[in-house]
Design an enzyme around this catalytic site. Sequence first.
Site, PDB file in Angstrom:
ATOM      1  CB  ILE A 124      -1.176   0.134   1.269  1.00  8.51           C
ATOM      2  CG1 ILE A 124      -0.087  -0.080   2.602  1.00  8.51           C
ATOM      3  CG2 ILE A 124      -2.122  -1.217   1.169  1.00  8.51           C
ATOM      4  CD1 ILE A 124      -1.124  -0.165   3.734  1.00  8.51           C
TER       5      ILE A 124
ATOM      6  N   GLY B  57       8.684   3.726  -0.816  1.00  7.99           N
ATOM      7  CA  GLY B  57       9.517   4.948  -0.441  1.00  7.99           C
ATOM      8  C   GLY B  57      10.838   4.668  -0.641  1.00  7.99           C
ATOM      9  CB  ALA B  58      13.873   6.568  -0.498  1.00  7.97           C
ATOM     10  CG  PHE B  59      14.599   5.409   3.944  1.00  7.74           C
ATOM     11  CD1 PHE B  59      15.728   5.525   3.068  1.00  7.74           C
ATOM     12  CD2 PHE B  59      14.383   6.563   4.843  1.00  7.74           C
ATOM     13  CE1 PHE B  59      16.317   6.755   3.139  1.00  7.74           C
ATOM     14  CE2 PHE B  59      14.945   7.581   4.695  1.00  7.74           C
ATOM     15  CZ  PHE B  59      15.912   7.758   3.846  1.00  7.74           C
TER      16      PHE B  59
ATOM     17  CD  GLU C  84       7.670  -3.235  -0.270  1.00  7.41           C
ATOM     18  OE1 GLU C  84       7.883  -2.716  -1.354  1.00  7.41           O
ATOM     19  OE2 GLU C  84       7.483  -4.611   0.032  1.00  7.41           O
TER      20      GLU C  84
ATOM     21  CG  ASP D 278       8.236  14.542   8.321  1.00 10.56           C
ATOM     22  OD1 ASP D 278       8.096  15.617   7.450  1.00 10.56           O
ATOM     23  OD2 ASP D 278       8.244  13.382   7.840  1.00 10.56           O
TER      24      ASP D 278
END
Length: 507
Positions: free
Chosen positions: A132, A135-137, A139, A249
């Site tokens: 779902i 990302g870069a790092f 999932e 964030d």
Amino acid sequence: MQKVSGSGKKTTAFQQRKSDSVYNNNEMNKGTSSISYDPVYFVRDASSFTKTTHERAASVKLKLEHLYKVTVEQTVERNQRRMDFEAKLAQDRGSEERKKRQLNSLGQKESQFLRLRRTKLSLNDFHTVKVIGKGAFGEVRLVQKIDTGKIYAMKTLLKSEMFKKDQLAHVKAERDVLAESDSPWVVSLYYSFQDSQYLYLIMEFLPGGDLMTMLIKYDTFSEDVTRFYIAECILAIEAVHKLGFIHRDIKPDNILIDKTGHIKLSDFGLSMGFHKTHDNAYYQRLFESKINTSTSSTQNSLMVDTISLTMSSKDKIATWKKNRRIMAYSTVGTPDYIAPEIFTQHGYGQECDWWSLGAIMFECLIGWPPFCSENAHETYRKIINWRENLYFPEDLHLSAEAEDLIRKLLTSADQRLGRYGANDIKLHPFFRGVNWDTIREINAPFIPQLKSITDTSYFEEIDTIPNITMNSPPVLQNKIPSDVDQNLAFVGYTYKRFDMMTQKGIL
């Protein structure tokens, strides 16, 4: 064995050795009574030890510290649970026999929990229903625990990326804030574990999507709807601050919607606590030399790279919103909600999260963040010079209370509303009539319409998510962490939540 002495008496071998030893010592002492002995000093030089020895010593030290810390914490928590339960039983009008049975049941659950803590979880214990998010790092997957059938969201993080991007402190802080929180305003963590390549966070699945999806769909909210979501965000941020953490964030992507339509905070990947393991310098000292990081990263690992965005008129804001989802899945992220003091790196506290809340409130009412620009660097410049760049469109009319609250949040840290705590914000006239104690019990403006427990209709289809894979590009050998380094960095990452382990239908 025996032998006959000169006197005809039999002596054993042991007696003979003892006699010889006494004789030899007496002979030696005759000529050494005047000899002085200089003490011998041993100097242990750690620099002469091999790298392997240093690594093993550091590993043992860290594991012992963690073992002691966990043992003490578990004992305190277990005693506290019993005290709380006994206090609850004291107010119960039930019979003493019934109370005794309940106490015995608690003891059995505690014993069962200790056994379950020693059970090692792995990826094989979960079945992937659907991916779902990427990302870069790593999932995020919707998964089902095989032995119970329960549904969770599994966040996976690639260890090597954590090293390369200097994210070790943030990974530890994220795990800690989720483990320490029992607030209804924070996504619940049920398990965390690891293998040789990945870290795994098993969290509750919130099927309503996120606030960003709602903003993309509806463009703007009314003041009543905005009041509801901002009020809940205040309570969520307050819960994080009470744990001693700064989220850093806060943005619509990280505000998730549960099945009842209420919000919960997620993604604490940039959060910061005050424990030594939440400081990147701790890991740099641990590994003796700093791990090389990406050239695009800044201090505190807030990455700001150029992104091609266009926004010169209202017609082009739609393009910005389309790219908004792409930014959410990129390594860069979006700086639109970050407080100026974080960029300037002159020191900041929990008040930086209230700036982010002001930016979100602006977007809810206006339709875009207050400082969005053609690219991230221009956004950064506008945020730094916020006094010259904060304005409200003349064709959009807000109430005086709404505009006043936004201006008091989007201001300098020493003047910002909330710098003394969340209560100052709660008392603002914009929230007149809000019942802070029962807000989670009222009907939300939007309630997800779900067809099943695995319904992901409020999440973007994975085919439309930017193709950011978990596979890392080739890296230099000196950027690849050793197995020992990885073991050191992630000692103590494993976690299991007690309250979920002891419910009916044990996980």
